[in-house]
Design an enzyme around this catalytic site. Sequence first.
Site, short mmCIF file in Angstrom:
data_model
loop_
_atom_site.label_atom_id
_atom_site.label_comp_id
_atom_site.label_asym_id
_atom_site.label_seq_id
_atom_site.Cartn_x
_atom_site.Cartn_y
_atom_site.Cartn_z
N ARG A 1 26.37 60.24 43.59
CA ARG A 1 25.16 59.45 43.75
C ARG A 1 25.13 58.82 45.13
O ARG A 1 26.12 58.87 45.86
CB ARG A 1 25.06 58.38 42.65
CG ARG A 1 26.36 57.58 42.53
CD ARG A 1 26.19 56.16 42.22
NE ARG A 1 25.41 55.45 43.20
CZ ARG A 1 25.88 55.05 44.38
NH1 ARG A 1 27.12 55.30 44.78
NH2 ARG A 1 25.10 54.38 45.21
N GLY A 2 23.95 58.19 45.44
CA GLY A 2 23.75 57.69 46.80
C GLY A 2 23.02 58.79 47.55
O GLY A 2 23.44 59.96 47.49
N ARG B 24 16.91 64.88 40.54
CA ARG B 24 16.50 63.47 40.74
C ARG B 24 15.36 63.48 41.77
O ARG B 24 15.46 64.16 42.79
CB ARG B 24 17.66 62.60 41.25
CG ARG B 24 18.77 62.38 40.22
CD ARG B 24 19.76 61.33 40.71
NE ARG B 24 19.29 59.97 40.46
CZ ARG B 24 19.88 58.88 40.93
NH1 ARG B 24 20.95 58.99 41.69
NH2 ARG B 24 19.42 57.68 40.66
N ASP C 107 16.59 55.26 49.88
CA ASP C 107 16.51 56.60 49.27
C ASP C 107 15.36 57.41 49.85
O ASP C 107 15.40 58.64 49.82
CB ASP C 107 16.37 56.49 47.75
CG ASP C 107 17.70 56.05 47.15
OD1 ASP C 107 17.99 54.83 47.16
OD2 ASP C 107 18.46 56.93 46.72
N ASN D 29 14.49 51.95 47.47
CA ASN D 29 15.93 51.78 47.31
C ASN D 29 16.15 51.30 45.87
O ASN D 29 15.21 51.13 45.10
CB ASN D 29 16.49 50.79 48.33
CG ASN D 29 18.02 50.79 48.35
OD1 ASN D 29 18.64 51.84 48.42
ND2 ASN D 29 18.63 49.62 48.26
O1 MRU Z 1 20.88 55.57 41.68
P1 MRU Z 1 21.80 55.57 42.86
O2 MRU Z 1 23.09 54.92 42.58
O3 MRU Z 1 21.94 56.96 43.44
O4 MRU Z 1 21.03 54.69 43.94
C1 MRU Z 1 21.62 54.54 45.20
C2 MRU Z 1 20.89 53.63 46.11
O5 MRU Z 1 19.84 53.12 45.80
C3 MRU Z 1 21.47 53.46 47.49
O6 MRU Z 1 21.21 52.18 47.98
C4 MRU Z 1 20.84 54.50 48.43
O7 MRU Z 1 20.91 55.78 47.88
C5 MRU Z 1 21.48 54.50 49.76
S1 MRU Z 1 23.10 55.19 49.75
C6 MRU Z 1 23.60 55.20 51.36
#
Ligand code: MRU
Length: 356
Positions: A56-57, A99, A247, A257
């Site tokens: 994730r991220g 996603r 994101d 985000n």
């Molecule tokens: O649902 P996630 O855990 O994938 O969400 C991640 C975030 O919102 C992060 O802040 C974003 O992806 C930036 S990661 C460098």
Amino acid sequence: MPISLKAVTHAQNIRYDKAAEALYIIDQSLLPNEEREIRLRTVDEMVEAIQKLRVRGAPAIGICAAYCLYALARTIEEPDAAAFQARLRAYSAQLNASRPTAVNLSWALGEMGQTAAAHAGDSRPALLEALYQRAVEIHQDDIAKCRAISEHGLSLLKEGDGVLTHCNAGPLATSRYGTAQGPFFLAAERGIHIRVFADETRPLLQGARLTSYELHRAGVDVTLICDNMASMVMKNGWVQACFVGCDRIAANGDTANKIGTSGVAILAKHYGIPVYVLGPTSTIDLSCPDGDHIPIELRDPEEIKTLWYDKPMALPGVACYNPSFDVTDHTLISGIVTEQGICRPPYTESLAALFR
Ligand code: MRU
């Protein structure tokens, strides 16, 4: 107990073992209790890993998807070039649908698709090699971008500052250092003291499970708070800036985000605290005019009602709304920090300039 800073900043969250032709990720859903690598072999396992946030991220999803597509290309046995390309596009579409919000996923798959098309006439080994090299390049580029983002982000801070961050945008979410958390690691390397407040980030607790895990193990001064305590720490005068990841950034600077980010920005405005969004240019989507056009992922209500608890936290029939991301209005953002530098308002101009 802090471990070495470098072991945290250089964690191998995504690892392609070329000799064994095997793709591994650290299963982030098990952290902080267990650090375990899992191998991804089939498209179903890959989609599941992305959907269940094992990887994730935004940048990490893109990097992982690039290796996934290469690994899947190796399994395609179609001798006909057009049929091979069609099968690869189908795999890419499956990964892309896993996603919706982080644009890095479709960006990285788009890059891989272009490479496949450019080498469509090559022999199978040459095409596979080109795909592998492109995946490695996307990975290596992100390492360099995170380092540059961390430098630019650190230039906004000074000794003794307090910074509030939301969700996780560290090495686990990217490749080395991270984006919004990168400046904290760099500060620690240079002996600069920064006090970080990490929102726990309900419902999936990325702030508690991942951000405080990474920062604490690296020896960074981190204090974990519940999301609803952000106003209090700001009011206390403990926060001089908010650093958050992203994101998808629309052409006008509106930024998607993790859910709760827009609330942090609204609070920060009340207390006169600057909010900085940190992310690579691959997270900027100029084809998306504003935040209203960013697709927001809705997730399983059970994440709110039962996950992380021994017993249900709400009656089974209770309705839940579980958006995974929100959009922070560009007017609340003081600067967008990319590997190329810090963009300031008006973002329609400063973001477009990055791509000229
Ligand atoms: O649902 P996630 O855990 O994938 O969400 C991640 C975030 O919102 C992060 O802040 C974003 O992806 C930036 S990661 C460098």
